[in-house]
Design a protein around this motif. Structure first.
Motif, mmCIF file in Angstrom:
data_model
loop_
_atom_site.group_PDB
_atom_site.id
_atom_site.type_symbol
_atom_site.label_atom_id
_atom_site.label_comp_id
_atom_site.label_asym_id
_atom_site.label_seq_id
_atom_site.Cartn_x
_atom_site.Cartn_y
_atom_site.Cartn_z
ATOM 1 N N GLY A 25 -2.281 8.613 -77.341
ATOM 2 C CA GLY A 25 -3.318 9.580 -77.238
ATOM 3 C C GLY A 25 -4.872 8.802 -77.994
ATOM 4 N N ALA A 26 -4.921 7.992 -78.510
ATOM 5 C CA ALA A 26 -6.214 7.353 -79.116
ATOM 6 C C ALA A 26 -6.567 6.513 -77.905
ATOM 7 C CB ALA A 26 -5.938 6.467 -80.072
ATOM 8 N N TYR A 27 -5.757 5.747 -76.998
ATOM 9 C CA TYR A 27 -6.034 5.084 -75.887
ATOM 10 C C TYR A 27 -6.760 6.027 -74.944
ATOM 11 C CZ TYR A 27 -3.682 1.015 -77.862
ATOM 12 O OH TYR A 27 -3.149 0.132 -78.728
ATOM 13 N N ALA A 28 -5.916 7.188 -74.811
ATOM 14 C CA ALA A 28 -6.421 8.210 -73.796
ATOM 15 C C ALA A 28 -7.875 8.505 -73.941
ATOM 16 C CB ALA A 28 -5.591 9.407 -73.593
ATOM 17 N N ARG A 29 -8.152 8.947 -75.330
ATOM 18 C CA ARG A 29 -9.523 9.476 -75.716
ATOM 19 C C ARG A 29 -10.521 8.382 -75.458
ATOM 20 N NH1 ARG A 29 -10.097 10.903 -81.749
ATOM 21 N NH2 ARG A 29 -9.725 9.020 -81.846
ATOM 22 N N THR A 30 -10.163 7.242 -75.673
ATOM 23 C CA THR A 30 -11.103 6.239 -75.541
ATOM 24 C C THR A 30 -11.579 5.999 -73.920
ATOM 25 O OG1 THR A 30 -10.515 4.965 -77.390
ATOM 26 C CG2 THR A 30 -11.318 3.513 -75.635
ATOM 27 N N TRP A 31 -10.491 6.022 -73.219
ATOM 28 C CA TRP A 31 -10.614 6.101 -71.577
ATOM 29 C C TRP A 31 -11.446 7.348 -71.309
ATOM 30 C CZ3 TRP A 31 -7.980 8.864 -67.830
ATOM 31 C CH2 TRP A 31 -8.576 8.608 -66.504
ATOM 32 N N LEU A 32 -10.978 8.467 -71.705
ATOM 33 C CA LEU A 32 -11.868 9.618 -71.218
ATOM 34 C C LEU A 32 -13.344 9.526 -71.632
ATOM 35 C CD1 LEU A 32 -8.999 12.218 -71.940
ATOM 36 C CD2 LEU A 32 -10.074 11.777 -69.541
ATOM 37 N N GLN A 33 -13.594 8.886 -72.849
ATOM 38 C CA GLN A 33 -14.937 8.970 -72.975
ATOM 39 C C GLN A 33 -15.441 7.964 -72.505
ATOM 40 O OE1 GLN A 33 -14.030 7.997 -77.406
ATOM 41 N NE2 GLN A 33 -14.290 10.146 -78.161
ATOM 42 N N ALA A 34 -15.112 6.776 -72.111
ATOM 43 C CA ALA A 34 -15.638 5.604 -71.464
ATOM 44 C C ALA A 34 -15.885 6.193 -70.015
ATOM 45 C CB ALA A 34 -14.824 4.462 -71.577
ATOM 46 N N THR A 35 -15.151 6.854 -69.530
ATOM 47 C CA THR A 35 -15.593 7.175 -68.095
ATOM 48 C C THR A 35 -16.091 8.537 -68.000
ATOM 49 O OG1 THR A 35 -13.239 8.340 -67.993
ATOM 50 C CG2 THR A 35 -13.274 5.951 -67.177
ATOM 51 N N GLY A 36 -16.937 9.217 -68.991
ATOM 52 C CA GLY A 36 -17.545 10.432 -69.036
ATOM 53 C C GLY A 36 -16.577 11.636 -68.766
ATOM 54 N N ARG A 37 -15.459 11.696 -69.052
ATOM 55 C CA ARG A 37 -14.820 12.756 -68.789
ATOM 56 C C ARG A 37 -14.374 13.674 -70.073
ATOM 57 N NH1 ARG A 37 -11.798 9.099 -65.407
ATOM 58 N NH2 ARG A 37 -11.807 9.455 -63.054
ATOM 59 N N TRP A 38 -14.667 13.026 -71.263
ATOM 60 C CA TRP A 38 -14.120 13.578 -72.548
ATOM 61 C C TRP A 38 -14.766 15.051 -72.696
ATOM 62 C CZ3 TRP A 38 -10.357 13.237 -75.766
ATOM 63 C CH2 TRP A 38 -10.531 13.935 -77.083
ATOM 64 N N LYS A 39 -15.806 15.167 -72.424
ATOM 65 C CA LYS A 39 -16.522 16.523 -72.816
ATOM 66 C C LYS A 39 -16.186 17.418 -71.914
ATOM 67 C CE LYS A 39 -20.924 14.902 -74.902
ATOM 68 N NZ LYS A 39 -22.499 15.001 -74.846
ATOM 69 N N ALA A 40 -15.980 17.054 -70.458
ATOM 70 C CA ALA A 40 -15.301 17.903 -69.476
ATOM 71 C C ALA A 40 -14.075 18.690 -69.968
ATOM 72 C CB ALA A 40 -15.645 17.332 -68.105
ATOM 73 N N VAL A 41 -13.132 17.758 -70.573
ATOM 74 C CA VAL A 41 -11.603 18.096 -70.813
ATOM 75 C C VAL A 41 -11.424 18.630 -72.137
ATOM 76 C CG1 VAL A 41 -11.087 16.576 -68.776
ATOM 77 C CG2 VAL A 41 -10.905 15.753 -71.341
ATOM 78 N N GLN A 42 -12.309 18.339 -73.078
ATOM 79 C CA GLN A 42 -11.982 18.586 -74.421
ATOM 80 C C GLN A 42 -11.347 20.148 -74.939
ATOM 81 O OE1 GLN A 42 -15.812 17.572 -76.546
ATOM 82 N NE2 GLN A 42 -14.349 16.891 -78.162
ATOM 83 N N ASP A 43 -12.063 21.084 -73.933
ATOM 84 C CA ASP A 43 -11.323 22.287 -74.180
ATOM 85 C C ASP A 43 -10.137 22.782 -73.467
ATOM 86 O OD1 ASP A 43 -12.545 22.539 -71.704
ATOM 87 O OD2 ASP A 43 -13.566 24.546 -71.986
ATOM 88 N N ARG A 44 -9.680 21.540 -72.553
ATOM 89 C CA ARG A 44 -8.574 21.925 -71.652
ATOM 90 C C ARG A 44 -7.209 21.123 -72.357
ATOM 91 N NH1 ARG A 44 -9.160 26.089 -70.437
ATOM 92 N NH2 ARG A 44 -7.106 25.864 -69.371
ATOM 93 N N LEU A 45 -7.482 20.236 -73.637
ATOM 94 C CA LEU A 45 -6.553 19.666 -74.101
ATOM 95 C C LEU A 45 -5.309 20.490 -74.819
ATOM 96 C CD1 LEU A 45 -8.768 16.622 -75.539
ATOM 97 C CD2 LEU A 45 -7.523 16.663 -73.687
#
Length: 254
Positions: A147-167
């Motif tokens: 999960g920590a690796y997934a969050r790091t990847w989503l943040q690095a690729t600019g996807r984190w904010k877009a998916v935060q409310d879908r987690l």
């Protein structure tokens, strides 16, 4: 008493004396090694443990869970001989707490993949599956390395904010896979090894190498462990064990 009868009695007495002097089979406890390990290693280590028990005659007890949960158990005094985690940070914490011996090394590497239900419709942008209420499952970042690796990847690729409310969060990577297999999440982020042999989910995206976080599984002997633990750690680095790890989607670290 006849001579024949006397010989029979003497032979019986000799047999009894010899039996009394002969060593008896050991009645001591069977040699056992206890392993606490990351949940993603369940299938591979179960197979390796079966081989080890057959070849070496040592019983292997396996306990699996999210790396954070496993580390907390060992730190609290759980009786482990060997510890294998999916995150060096948690292993560092155990070392700092004095719960490990000097035998520590990087055992395996892994990579992240995005999965969907096997019958999910194909799309050029896999994250379109989150539109219309779809969920993205990942491990709880605070305790699950995947999960920590997934969050790091989503943040690095600019996807984190877009998916935060879908987690939706799971207690370990197997929980993530179960969410997706049951169609309770449209997508999930797990290790490549978690998809091997699974027919309910499929890989829909594999981040390129330049986007992959460095995923390493350190292994170590526990401070209270014995010779059995050290022997198993040596076995985990043999070509035979490496072949099994590869079959389950891991890459042994040279």
């Amino acid at each position: 008493m006849t001579w024949k009868s006397l010989k029979t009695v003497l032979a019986s007495l000799v047999a009894v004396a010899l039996a009394a002097c002969s060593p008896t089979p050991s009645s001591g406890p069977e040699a056992t090694v206890t392993v606490f390990a990351a949940a993603s290693l369940t299938d591979a280590l179960t197979e390796i443990a079966a081989d080890y028990e057959r070849d070496e005659g040592t019983r292997v007890r396996l306990s699996f869970g999210a790396s954070g949960a496993v580390a907390r158990q060992v730190e609290a005094g759980a009786p482990a001989d060997v510890v294998i985690l999916a995150d060096p940070i948690w292993m560092d914490r155990l070392a700092a707490a004095g719960r490990l011996d000097e035998q520590r090394f990087d055992l395996l590497a892994n990579s992240l993949v995005v999965i969907a239900p096997v019958d999910a419709a194909a799309s050029q942008d896999v994250f379109e599956a989150l539109s219309g209420g779809g969920r993205l499952a990942i491990g709880t970042p605070e305790s699950v390395p995947a999960g920590a690796y997934a969050r790091t990847w989503l943040q690095a690729t600019g996807r984190w904010k877009a998916v935060q409310d879908r987690l939706v969060f799971a207690a370990d990577v197997r929980g993530v896979r179960a969410f997706v297999a049951r169609h309770e999440a449209a997508l999930g982020i797990v290790y490549r090894s978690d998809v091997v042999g699974q027919d309910a989910v499929r890989i829909v995206l594999e981040p390129p190498p330049e986007e992959q976080p460095a995923i390493v599984y350190p292994a170590a002997g526990a401070a209270d462990g014995g010779a059995e633990g050290r022997a198993l750690l040596d076995y985990l680095r043999t070509p035979r064990a490496a072949a099994i790890f590869r079959l389950h989607g891991f890459e042994p670290v040279a």
